[in-house]
Design a protein around this motif. Structure first.
Motif, PDB file in Angstrom:
ATOM      1  N   UNK A 191       0.849  -1.185   0.000  1.00  0.00           N
ATOM      2  CA  UNK A 191       0.000   0.000   0.000  1.00  0.00           C
ATOM      3  C   UNK A 191       0.885   1.235   0.000  1.00  0.00           C
ATOM      4  N   UNK A 192       0.617   2.164  -0.903  1.00  0.00           N
ATOM      5  CA  UNK A 192       1.442   3.368  -0.998  1.00  0.00           C
ATOM      6  C   UNK A 192       1.331   4.197   0.273  1.00  0.00           C
ATOM      7  N   UNK A 193       2.450   4.724   0.729  1.00  0.00           N
ATOM      8  CA  UNK A 193       2.448   5.644   1.864  1.00  0.00           C
ATOM      9  C   UNK A 193       2.516   4.994   3.224  1.00  0.00           C
ATOM     10  N   UNK A 194       2.552   3.666   3.300  1.00  0.00           N
ATOM     11  CA  UNK A 194       2.623   2.984   4.601  1.00  0.00           C
ATOM     12  C   UNK A 194       4.066   2.576   4.877  1.00  0.00           C
ATOM     13  N   UNK A 195       4.595   3.021   6.024  1.00  0.00           N
ATOM     14  CA  UNK A 195       5.986   2.720   6.363  1.00  0.00           C
ATOM     15  C   UNK A 195       6.139   1.362   7.023  1.00  0.00           C
ATOM     16  N   UNK A 196       5.051   0.856   7.599  1.00  0.00           N
ATOM     17  CA  UNK A 196       5.162  -0.428   8.295  1.00  0.00           C
ATOM     18  C   UNK A 196       3.893  -1.251   8.104  1.00  0.00           C
ATOM     19  N   UNK A 197       3.535  -1.579   6.856  1.00  0.00           N
ATOM     20  CA  UNK A 197       2.324  -2.378   6.627  1.00  0.00           C
ATOM     21  C   UNK A 197       2.491  -3.789   7.176  1.00  0.00           C
ATOM     22  N   UNK A 198       1.377  -4.366   7.610  1.00  0.00           N
ATOM     23  CA  UNK A 198       1.438  -5.722   8.173  1.00  0.00           C
ATOM     24  C   UNK A 198       1.604  -6.771   7.078  1.00  0.00           C
ATOM     25  N   UNK A 199       0.894  -6.600   5.988  1.00  0.00           N
ATOM     26  CA  UNK A 199       0.935  -7.576   4.900  1.00  0.00           C
ATOM     27  C   UNK A 199       1.006  -6.838   3.569  1.00  0.00           C
ATOM     28  N   UNK A 200       1.317  -7.581   2.514  1.00  0.00           N
ATOM     29  CA  UNK A 200       1.348  -7.020   1.173  1.00  0.00           C
ATOM     30  C   UNK A 200      -0.018  -7.162   0.526  1.00  0.00           C
ATOM     31  N   UNK A 201      -0.271  -6.291  -0.449  1.00  0.00           N
ATOM     32  CA  UNK A 201      -1.489  -6.454  -1.235  1.00  0.00           C
ATOM     33  C   UNK A 201      -1.396  -7.677  -2.129  1.00  0.00           C
ATOM     34  N   UNK A 202      -0.182  -8.017  -2.509  1.00  0.00           N
ATOM     35  CA  UNK A 202       0.077  -9.171  -3.355  1.00  0.00           C
ATOM     36  C   UNK A 202       1.570  -9.346  -3.485  1.00  0.00           C
ATOM     37  N   UNK A 203       1.993 -10.314  -4.253  1.00  0.00           N
ATOM     38  CA  UNK A 203       3.421 -10.549  -4.437  1.00  0.00           C
ATOM     39  C   UNK A 203       3.657 -11.039  -5.861  1.00  0.00           C
ATOM     40  N   UNK A 204       4.740 -10.561  -6.462  1.00  0.00           N
ATOM     41  CA  UNK A 204       5.151 -10.994  -7.791  1.00  0.00           C
ATOM     42  C   UNK A 204       6.315 -11.960  -7.620  1.00  0.00           C
ATOM     43  N   UNK A 205       6.252 -13.108  -8.276  1.00  0.00           N
ATOM     44  CA  UNK A 205       7.313 -14.117  -8.167  1.00  0.00           C
ATOM     45  C   UNK A 205       7.913 -14.346  -9.546  1.00  0.00           C
ATOM     46  N   UNK A 206       9.237 -14.308  -9.644  1.00  0.00           N
ATOM     47  CA  UNK A 206       9.933 -14.479 -10.911  1.00  0.00           C
ATOM     48  C   UNK A 206       9.708 -15.864 -11.504  1.00  0.00           C
ATOM     49  N   UNK A 207       9.728 -15.922 -12.828  1.00  0.00           N
ATOM     50  CA  UNK A 207       9.452 -17.186 -13.513  1.00  0.00           C
ATOM     51  C   UNK A 207      10.467 -18.274 -13.232  1.00  0.00           C
ATOM     52  N   UNK A 208      11.724 -17.896 -12.997  1.00  0.00           N
ATOM     53  CA  UNK A 208      12.758 -18.898 -12.757  1.00  0.00           C
ATOM     54  C   UNK A 208      13.050 -19.127 -11.296  1.00  0.00           C
ATOM     55  N   UNK A 209      12.162 -18.654 -10.439  1.00  0.00           N
ATOM     56  CA  UNK A 209      12.415 -18.717  -8.993  1.00  0.00           C
ATOM     57  C   UNK A 209      11.976 -20.059  -8.413  1.00  0.00           C
ATOM     58  N   UNK A 210      12.813 -20.628  -7.551  1.00  0.00           N
ATOM     59  CA  UNK A 210      12.429 -21.853  -6.846  1.00  0.00           C
ATOM     60  C   UNK A 210      11.564 -21.488  -5.650  1.00  0.00           C
ATOM     61  N   UNK A 211      10.398 -22.112  -5.550  1.00  0.00           N
ATOM     62  CA  UNK A 211       9.444 -21.811  -4.479  1.00  0.00           C
ATOM     63  C   UNK A 211       9.283 -23.031  -3.592  1.00  0.00           C
ATOM     64  N   UNK A 212       9.377 -22.806  -2.280  1.00  0.00           N
ATOM     65  CA  UNK A 212       9.136 -23.865  -1.304  1.00  0.00           C
ATOM     66  C   UNK A 212       7.777 -23.628  -0.656  1.00  0.00           C
TER      67      UNK A 212
END
Length: 224
Positions: free
Chosen positions: A46-67
């Motif tokens: 969220x724009x303007x928040x210095x310490x947000x609790x959670x993200x609105x979403x997340x982008x993950x790279x195509x070549x990234x290993x996910x556990x």
């Protein structure tokens, strides 16, 4: 005539082979020269928040290993409480003798316990809590209540996540129960996407909290 046609076909096949070979070589060179992406992940905040609790979403790279962890709840360690009760899952390394300080709820205590176990699970795979990008939380009601204790869970969450100021990079103090805010149990700047919801029951008798996470391997690191 037959001989001439044969020669013409042979010449055509040879030319095609040369063209194919040249094309294949060019393609291989292009693939070798193509830059490989090193993008791992990025939280959308969220724009303007210095310490947000959670993200609105997340982008993950195509070549990234996910556990992806399984659902993990608190471990039973409080032998002073009857087996299978919510109190039996109080971590006595954190709360000596299973006694909770003022304002610390049983959901908060179980949340701390479960997140410590999530940390252990990640470390066994060469990851840390900083690498968590998404989290799913399931909460059951504490006995005698008609609603999940989201406030207690969120206090436990802040002990391990989202406790640094994104503008100043200072550590944010967090409360434990009704005590004055103090240094968190683990400093962690990660802002995963997350949902937390109330469920009718959890698989282990006495569990009030179950957590599962997705974590990504940092650039240059591979799954063990």
């Amino acid at each position: 005539m037959k001989s001439i046609r044969t020669k013409a076909v042979t010449a055509a096949l040879a030319a095609s082979a040369l063209i194919f070979g040249a094309t294949s070589c060019s393609s291989d060179e292009a693939a070798a020269d193509a830059p490989s992406s090193t993008f791992v992940s990025k939280s959308v905040l969220e724009a303007g928040e210095a310490n947000p609790m959670i993200a609105q979403g997340v982008v993950i790279g195509g070549g990234t290993a996910v556990y992806k962890s399984s659902g993990i709840g608190p471990g039973a360690s409080n032998n002073a409480a009857p087996e299978g009760t919510p109190e039996s899952y109080i971590d006595t390394d954190v709360f000596a003798g299973g006694a909770l300080p003022a304002g610390v709820t049983i959901t908060e205590a179980q949340g701390i316990n479960a997140l410590k176990r999530i940390r252990d699970n990640l470390e066994a795979q060469g990851l840390t809590l900083e690498d968590v990008v998404t989290m799913r939380v399931f909460l059951d009601n504490a006995p005698g209540t008609d609603r999940a204790d989201y406030a207690g869970w969120n206090r436990a969450y802040r002990q391990f996540f989202a406790n640094t100021n994104l503008d100043t990079e200072d550590t944010e103090l967090v409360p434990l129960g009704t005590a004055e805010p103090a240094a968190p149990m683990e400093r962690n700047s990660a802002r995963p996407s997350r949902f937390a919801l109330e469920v009718a029951s959890l698989p282990a008798a006495g569990w009030l909290v179950e957590v599962e996470v997705d974590a990504v391997y940092p650039d240059g690191e591979e799954p063990q």
